[in-house]
Motif scaffolding. Structure first.
Motif: not given
Length: 120
Positions: A63-89
């Motif tokens: 997933v390197k170069g396609r997915f990005t993990i990020s945080r929002d500490i105030t919301r106690n949340s973590v996100y995963l932005q997934m781009n260029s998705l493939k069927p293998e995902d």
């Protein structure tokens, strides 16, 4: 106890994008990593992305170069932005939190999973 809930899964076309969200609640002190793992049909669970308390990130090779993990500490949340998705995902994606209880013990907390399907 830590409670973890994922959301944002669904159906996407190849080349499309999805954003997953993970909200944690409960005793959050001393959580030192949060991350995303996935299990595809017939395969073992694999790491997708992990973020540590200092903000450092680690990604699975697929997933390197396609997915990005990020945080929002105030919301106690973590996100995963997934781009260029493939069927293998296509997989069930799980949010994980690791909490350090003491110098010798840690606890793992898992969400129930959210299905991501990539298909035309």
């Amino acid at each position: 106890q830590v409670h973890v809930v994922e959301s944002g899964g669904g159906l996407a076309q190849p080349g499309g994008s999805l954003k997953l969200s993970c909200e944690a609640s409960g005793i959050l002190f001393n959580i030192y990593t949060m991350g995303w793992y996935r299990r595809a049909p017939g395969k073992e669970r694999e790491v997708v992305a992990v973020i540590s308390r200092d903000g450092s990130q680690n990604y699975g090779d697929s997933v390197k170069g396609r997915f990005t993990i990020s945080r929002d500490i105030t919301r106690n949340s973590v996100y995963l932005q997934m781009n260029s998705l493939k069927p293998e995902d296509t997989a069930v994606y799980y949010c994980n939190a690791k909490r350090r209880v003491n110098a010798f013990k840690e606890e793992d907390y898992w969400g129930q999973g959210t299905q991501v399907t990539v298909s035309s």
